[in-house]
Design a protein around this motif. Structure first.
Motif, short mmCIF file in Angstrom:
data_model
loop_
_atom_site.label_atom_id
_atom_site.label_comp_id
_atom_site.label_asym_id
_atom_site.label_seq_id
_atom_site.Cartn_x
_atom_site.Cartn_y
_atom_site.Cartn_z
N PHE A 80 43.38 38.72 50.26
CA PHE A 80 44.58 38.75 49.40
C PHE A 80 45.14 37.35 49.19
CE2 PHE A 80 49.01 39.21 48.33
CZ PHE A 80 48.96 40.17 47.33
N LEU A 106 46.93 32.80 40.85
CA LEU A 106 48.14 32.11 40.35
C LEU A 106 47.83 30.90 39.47
CD1 LEU A 106 50.55 32.43 43.40
CD2 LEU A 106 50.76 33.53 41.17
N MET A 117 45.37 30.56 37.56
CA MET A 117 44.92 31.09 36.25
C MET A 117 46.13 31.57 35.45
SD MET A 117 41.51 33.32 36.79
CE MET A 117 41.53 33.96 38.43
N ILE A 173 37.71 30.71 39.28
CA ILE A 173 37.32 32.07 38.86
C ILE A 173 36.18 32.59 39.75
CG2 ILE A 173 36.30 33.42 36.97
CD1 ILE A 173 37.91 31.64 35.04
N HIS A 193 37.72 33.68 42.94
CA HIS A 193 38.53 34.88 42.72
C HIS A 193 37.63 36.12 42.74
CE1 HIS A 193 42.35 36.69 41.40
NE2 HIS A 193 41.61 37.50 40.65
N THR A 197 37.08 44.65 47.72
CA THR A 197 36.67 45.98 47.22
C THR A 197 35.81 46.69 48.26
OG1 THR A 197 36.61 45.04 45.00
CG2 THR A 197 35.57 47.18 45.28
N GLY A 225 42.26 46.50 40.91
CA GLY A 225 40.79 46.52 40.97
C GLY A 225 40.20 46.99 39.65
N GLY A 260 40.78 44.46 36.95
CA GLY A 260 39.99 43.25 37.21
C GLY A 260 38.54 43.44 36.81
N TYR A 261 37.97 44.61 37.23
CA TYR A 261 36.56 44.85 36.87
C TYR A 261 36.39 45.07 35.37
CZ TYR A 261 35.25 44.79 41.73
OH TYR A 261 35.00 44.35 43.03
N MET A 294 38.01 43.50 33.11
CA MET A 294 37.96 42.16 32.48
C MET A 294 36.62 41.50 32.77
SD MET A 294 41.54 40.19 32.92
CE MET A 294 41.90 40.54 34.60
N TRP A 295 36.18 41.68 34.02
CA TRP A 295 34.94 41.02 34.46
C TRP A 295 33.74 41.55 33.66
CZ3 TRP A 295 33.63 40.69 40.44
CH2 TRP A 295 32.49 39.89 40.61
N LEU A 323 44.35 42.99 30.79
CA LEU A 323 44.71 41.62 31.20
C LEU A 323 46.19 41.58 31.59
CD1 LEU A 323 44.35 38.55 31.56
CD2 LEU A 323 44.85 38.29 29.14
N GLY A 344 49.33 41.85 39.61
CA GLY A 344 48.99 40.79 40.58
C GLY A 344 50.24 40.04 41.01
N ILE A 384 51.98 39.90 44.71
CA ILE A 384 52.23 38.63 45.40
C ILE A 384 53.71 38.54 45.82
CG2 ILE A 384 52.38 36.12 45.03
CD1 ILE A 384 49.82 36.47 43.25
C1 HEM Z 1 39.25 44.00 43.05
C2 HEM Z 1 40.09 43.09 42.85
C3 HEM Z 1 40.13 42.07 41.70
C4 HEM Z 1 39.25 41.78 40.69
C5 HEM Z 1 37.91 42.45 40.40
C6 HEM Z 1 39.82 40.72 39.92
C7 HEM Z 1 39.24 40.11 38.81
C8 HEM Z 1 39.87 39.20 37.99
C9 HEM Z 1 39.30 38.63 36.79
C10 HEM Z 1 37.92 38.94 36.25
C11 HEM Z 1 40.24 37.80 36.25
C12 HEM Z 1 40.11 36.99 34.97
C13 HEM Z 1 39.42 35.72 35.25
C14 HEM Z 1 39.09 35.02 33.94
O1 HEM Z 1 40.04 34.57 33.26
O2 HEM Z 1 37.89 34.97 33.65
C15 HEM Z 1 41.40 37.84 37.10
C16 HEM Z 1 42.58 37.15 36.87
C17 HEM Z 1 43.70 37.21 37.69
N1 HEM Z 1 43.81 37.90 38.88
FE1 HEM Z 1 42.42 39.10 39.67
N2 HEM Z 1 41.03 40.38 40.46
C18 HEM Z 1 41.25 41.19 41.56
C19 HEM Z 1 42.33 41.20 42.42
C20 HEM Z 1 43.46 40.44 42.24
C21 HEM Z 1 44.60 40.42 43.15
C22 HEM Z 1 44.73 41.27 44.44
C23 HEM Z 1 45.51 39.58 42.64
C24 HEM Z 1 46.85 39.20 43.20
C25 HEM Z 1 46.98 38.85 44.44
C26 HEM Z 1 44.96 39.06 41.39
C27 HEM Z 1 45.61 38.18 40.56
C28 HEM Z 1 45.09 37.70 39.37
C29 HEM Z 1 45.84 36.88 38.46
C30 HEM Z 1 47.32 36.46 38.63
C31 HEM Z 1 44.97 36.57 37.40
C32 HEM Z 1 45.31 35.72 36.19
C33 HEM Z 1 45.67 36.63 35.04
C34 HEM Z 1 46.13 35.80 33.84
O3 HEM Z 1 45.39 34.93 33.41
O4 HEM Z 1 47.28 36.08 33.41
N3 HEM Z 1 43.70 39.60 41.20
N4 HEM Z 1 41.15 38.71 38.16
#
Ligand code: HEM
Length: 288
Positions: A40, A48, A50, A72, A75, A83, A160, A163-164, A166-167, A185, A192, A196
């Motif tokens: 975490f 953050l 990003m 990235i 992340h 997961t 989760g 996030g997936y 987007m991925w 997104l 997120g 936090i």
């Molecule tokens: C299974 C868990 C997660 C997955 C699969 C995941 C995946 C991703 C992906 C693919 C992105 C976009 C990256 C890009 O721009 O290419 C992203 C952005 C981000 N993630 Fe995660 N993430 C996960 C968990 C978390 C958690 C737990 C937090 C907070 C503690 C978090 C906070 C963020 C934030 C703040 C962004 C930026 C979003 C933006 O650009 O506004 N993520 N995440």
């Protein structure tokens, strides 16, 4: 003065090894928590920059670690580890409930599921805080501990999934409309941030900074608590286990000094990183 210090340390050392100690968290539960909080912190520290990529600190951080590509990459790495830990936890819950037919997982005194007593405890606690009644006596998990657990559980599903999505956007685009892929997104980003802010303020204060636990509750690191703590913090659980004649089954060795020191270092480091991230989030959010 040194004599006084020595005497105080001596008393602390004595009280750490004196009396009976009880197991609260198993090794598996402590490992799960360790994986949860390290990943975490990693996800927050990479998410953050990003989210606030326009801030000076985010750009400096990114250039220090090799660019946003590296951020990235890490992340996604932390996300995969988290997961896996989450899926193991869910599998474990179902195995205990369906295969071992363990009673009390989904309902009752030792369950994480909220019940009527939690509502009464919440009201009673608020009344106690303003001097209108006695302090409620808690069971194995207090209402705020259950709240923390479910906040993380449902948060994991929402963060989760988004996030997936987007991925692996091309894959999800096969069955999700275009607007939904834009929405994920926003959902991921806001959820997120919420996670936090919640963990680094409310969870830290609830668990470690309450007068009962200040400056840090070690039990999630060492797994054991003294009889005094057990009786005082979870009086109803203590009385229930005692009345069932099962206190002896929970007896454990007191924590070793190195375990306490290790827990202190890890715990304070995590709290410090969390507080730095909290300040950065607030300053970036309010545009200072
Ligand atoms: C299974 C868990 C997660 C997955 C699969 C995941 C995946 C991703 C992906 C693919 C992105 C976009 C990256 C890009 O721009 O290419 C992203 C952005 C981000 N993630 Fe995660 N993430 C996960 C968990 C978390 C958690 C737990 C937090 C907070 C503690 C978090 C906070 C963020 C934030 C703040 C962004 C930026 C979003 C933006 O650009 O506004 N993520 N995440």
């Amino acid at each position: 003065m040194p004599d006084l210090e020595q005497a105080t340390n001596g008393t602390k050392e004595q009280s750490r090894t004196e009396g009976r100690w009880f197991m609260r968290f198993t090794r598996a539960q402590r490992t799960l928590h360790a994986v949860l909080f390290t990943t975490f912190l990693g996800l927050a520290a990479t998410g953050l920059p990003m989210r606030f990529s326009q801030s000076a600190w985010a750009r400096r951080f990114a250039s220090g670690v090799g660019g946003f590509g590296t951020i990235i990459f890490f992340h996604k790495l932390f996300a995969v580890v988290l997961t896996i830990a989450f899926l193991i936890h869910v599998k474990d819950l179902f195995t205990r409930a369906l295969v071992h037919r363990e009673k009390g997982i989904f309902w009752g005194a030792t369950s994480m599921v909220a019940n009527w007593k939690d509502v009464k405890d919440l009201v009673g606690h608020l009344r106690w805080m303003v001097g209108l009644g006695p302090k409620p006596q808690f069971e194995r998990y207090a209402y705020w501990e259950k709240f923390d657990y479910w906040a993380v559980f449902w948060g994991m599903i929402v963060i989760g999934f988004s996030g997936y999505a987007m991925w692996f956007a091309p894959f999800f685009a096969r069955f999700l409309p275009g607007w939904a892929l834009n929405a994920v997104l926003v959902i991921h980003s806001e959820e997120g941030l919420l996670a936090i802010l919640f963990i680094f303020s409310i969870h830290f204060v609830n668990t470690h900074l309450r007068p009962d636990s200040f400056p840090m509750d070690m039990v999630i690191f060492t797994g054991v608590e003294s009889e005094e703590e057990f009786k005082h913090k979870r009086t109803e659980e203590y009385e229930r286990v005692a009345s069932q004649g099962k206190l002896e089954t929970r007896l454990a060795a007191p924590p070793q000094q190195w375990q306490v020191n290790f827990a202190r270092v890890i715990g304070f480091t995590a709290i410090l990183i969390g507080l730095v991230l909290l300040v950065l989030t607030l300053t970036a959010y309010f545009g200072y």
